[in-house]
Design an enzyme around this catalytic site. Structure first.
Site, PDB file in Angstrom:
ATOM      1  N   ASP A  98       0.533  -1.186   0.120  1.00 39.45           N
ATOM      2  CA  ASP A  98       0.041   0.153   0.246  1.00 39.45           C
ATOM      3  C   ASP A  98       0.946   1.302   0.345  1.00 39.45           C
ATOM      4  OD1 ASP A  98      -1.587  -2.764   0.793  1.00 39.45           O
ATOM      5  OD2 ASP A  98      -2.647  -1.076   1.256  1.00 39.45           O
ATOM      6  N   GLU A 102      -4.358   2.465  -3.582  1.00 38.95           N
ATOM      7  CA  GLU A 102      -5.613   2.846  -2.516  1.00 38.95           C
ATOM      8  C   GLU A 102      -5.551   4.415  -1.698  1.00 38.95           C
ATOM      9  OE1 GLU A 102      -8.310   0.979  -0.445  1.00 38.95           O
ATOM     10  OE2 GLU A 102      -7.103   0.739   0.924  1.00 38.95           O
ATOM     11  N   ASN A 103      -4.427   4.600  -1.335  1.00 33.99           N
ATOM     12  CA  ASN A 103      -4.501   5.554  -0.678  1.00 33.99           C
ATOM     13  C   ASN A 103      -3.242   6.344  -0.839  1.00 33.99           C
ATOM     14  OD1 ASN A 103      -5.975   5.148   1.253  1.00 33.99           O
ATOM     15  ND2 ASN A 103      -4.142   3.245   2.002  1.00 33.99           N
ATOM     16  N   ASN A 163     -10.876  -0.631  -0.225  1.00 34.36           N
ATOM     17  CA  ASN A 163     -12.187   0.033   0.514  1.00 34.36           C
ATOM     18  C   ASN A 163     -11.833   1.096  -0.042  1.00 34.36           C
ATOM     19  OD1 ASN A 163      -9.811  -0.384   2.291  1.00 34.36           O
ATOM     20  ND2 ASN A 163     -11.570   0.720   4.177  1.00 34.36           N
ATOM     21  N   HIS A 164     -10.984   1.750  -0.632  1.00 33.33           N
ATOM     22  CA  HIS A 164     -10.771   3.312  -0.400  1.00 33.33           C
ATOM     23  C   HIS A 164     -11.068   3.464  -2.153  1.00 33.33           C
ATOM     24  CE1 HIS A 164     -10.805   4.396   3.676  1.00 33.33           C
ATOM     25  NE2 HIS A 164      -8.852   3.490   3.615  1.00 33.33           N
ATOM     26  N   HIS A 182      -7.482  -7.880   0.201  1.00 35.90           N
ATOM     27  CA  HIS A 182      -7.601  -6.411   0.431  1.00 35.90           C
ATOM     28  C   HIS A 182      -8.338  -6.443   1.627  1.00 35.90           C
ATOM     29  CE1 HIS A 182      -5.870  -2.117   0.540  1.00 35.90           C
ATOM     30  NE2 HIS A 182      -7.313  -1.563   1.130  1.00 35.90           N
ATOM     31  N   HIS A 212      -4.043  -4.195   2.564  1.00 38.62           N
ATOM     32  CA  HIS A 212      -4.549  -3.045   3.705  1.00 38.62           C
ATOM     33  C   HIS A 212      -4.421  -3.074   4.931  1.00 38.62           C
ATOM     34  CE1 HIS A 212      -8.441  -1.730   4.865  1.00 38.62           C
ATOM     35  NE2 HIS A 212      -8.352  -2.486   5.655  1.00 38.62           N
ATOM     36  N   HIS A 239      -1.412  -2.099   5.992  1.00 36.35           N
ATOM     37  CA  HIS A 239       0.192  -1.545   5.906  1.00 36.35           C
ATOM     38  C   HIS A 239       0.871  -2.014   7.218  1.00 36.35           C
ATOM     39  CE1 HIS A 239      -2.264   2.051   4.167  1.00 36.35           C
ATOM     40  NE2 HIS A 239      -2.326   1.000   4.131  1.00 36.35           N
TER      41      HIS A 239
END
Length: 260
Positions: free
Chosen positions: A11, A42-43, A70-71, A153, A178, A180
């Site tokens: 991530d 995603e982040n 999810n983000h 994830h 997910h 981290h």
């Protein structure tokens, strides 16, 4: 024709993560060598979500396929932009009305690597069964590819481990994202799939999973909402290098954790 060396990056968090990604890819190229790079981003936009400019930046840095979680739609503007990036995949078990690709095939050295993104349901909302979705997608994706890598994830360790066993003889790798925090359980499962519960995070090391530690701690201590910014300070590059043979099975998986 030979096998394939796949670098999967954990991530990417905010601008520090994007900078660490670029430096880490140069380091990995010099120290390990790889054919294809896949990264969970995603982040990557200020610690939460994605934008078109961020996708272009990480692509220019050398990422061949971008996975999410999810983000992926946290930023409303990206809902209308995602279809412009076929090399970016969103979780396949989101509702079918969601925009975006559910898989992608990277062709390198005459070999085809399929990338599938799934999202866990434990402590997550709004997605269908990842196990049944994996089986459904692999029916059409599998025959098109020489190898398949799955980014799962998910929050719960048990759910990730179960997915590894569920797909051990049907894909080349099941790689968790997910949380981290990189786990030390990388292995090749008996069925031939490389596995790790979480690849980790590419981003700041002095925060709380990449975010400012003071605000994150105050939110937990006081149980009050707090805006979280990406942490400052040094950064790390977390990844795994999977060597996939001509038979589509993972020959080895190596964990990477370096300060950049």
């Amino acid at each position: 024709m030979g096998g394939m060396r796949v670098l999967f990056v954990g991530d990417v968090v905010g601008k520090p993560g994007r900078q660490a990604l670029a430096r880490g890819l140069r380091w990995a190229c010099a120290n390990h060598g790889y054919d294809v790079c896949v990264a969970n981003c995603e982040n990557a936009a200020a610690g939460r979500g994605l934008t078109a400019s961020v996708v272009e930046e990480v692509t220019a840095a050398g990422v061949d396929c971008i996975t999410t979680g999810n983000h992926v739609f946290t930023r409303q503007s990206f809902v209308g932009e995602i279809d412009g990036f076929p090399h970016l995949v969103r979780p396949a078990n989101l509702p079918p009305t969601a925009p975006g690709a559910v898989s992608h095939v990277v062709v390198r050295k005459g070999r085809r690597l399929g990338v599938l993104n799934l999202m866990g349901r434990v402590f997550m909302d709004g997605c269908d069964c990842p196990f049944r979705t994996a089986s459904d997608v692999l029916e059409t994706l599998g025959p098109k590819c020489d190898a398949v890598v799955v980014d799962f994830h998910a929050e719960a360790t048990a759910e990730k481990v179960a997915m590894g066993w569920y797909l051990e003889d049907r894909v080349s790798c099941v790689l968790g994202t997910h949380t981290h925090v990189q786990t030390a359980d990388e292995r090749v499962l008996p069925g031939g799939a490389g596995y790790i519960t979480d690849v980790g995070m590419t981003g700041p090391t002095e925060g709380v999973i990449g975010m400012d530690r003071e605000a994150a701690t105050e939110r937990l201590v006081g149980c009050m909402p707090r805006h979280l910014d990406v942490s400052a300070g040094p950064a790390q590059f977390n990844a795994v290098l999977a060597v996939i043979g001509e038979d589509g099975k993972c020959a080895s998986i190596t964990r990477i954790n370096v300060r950049v």
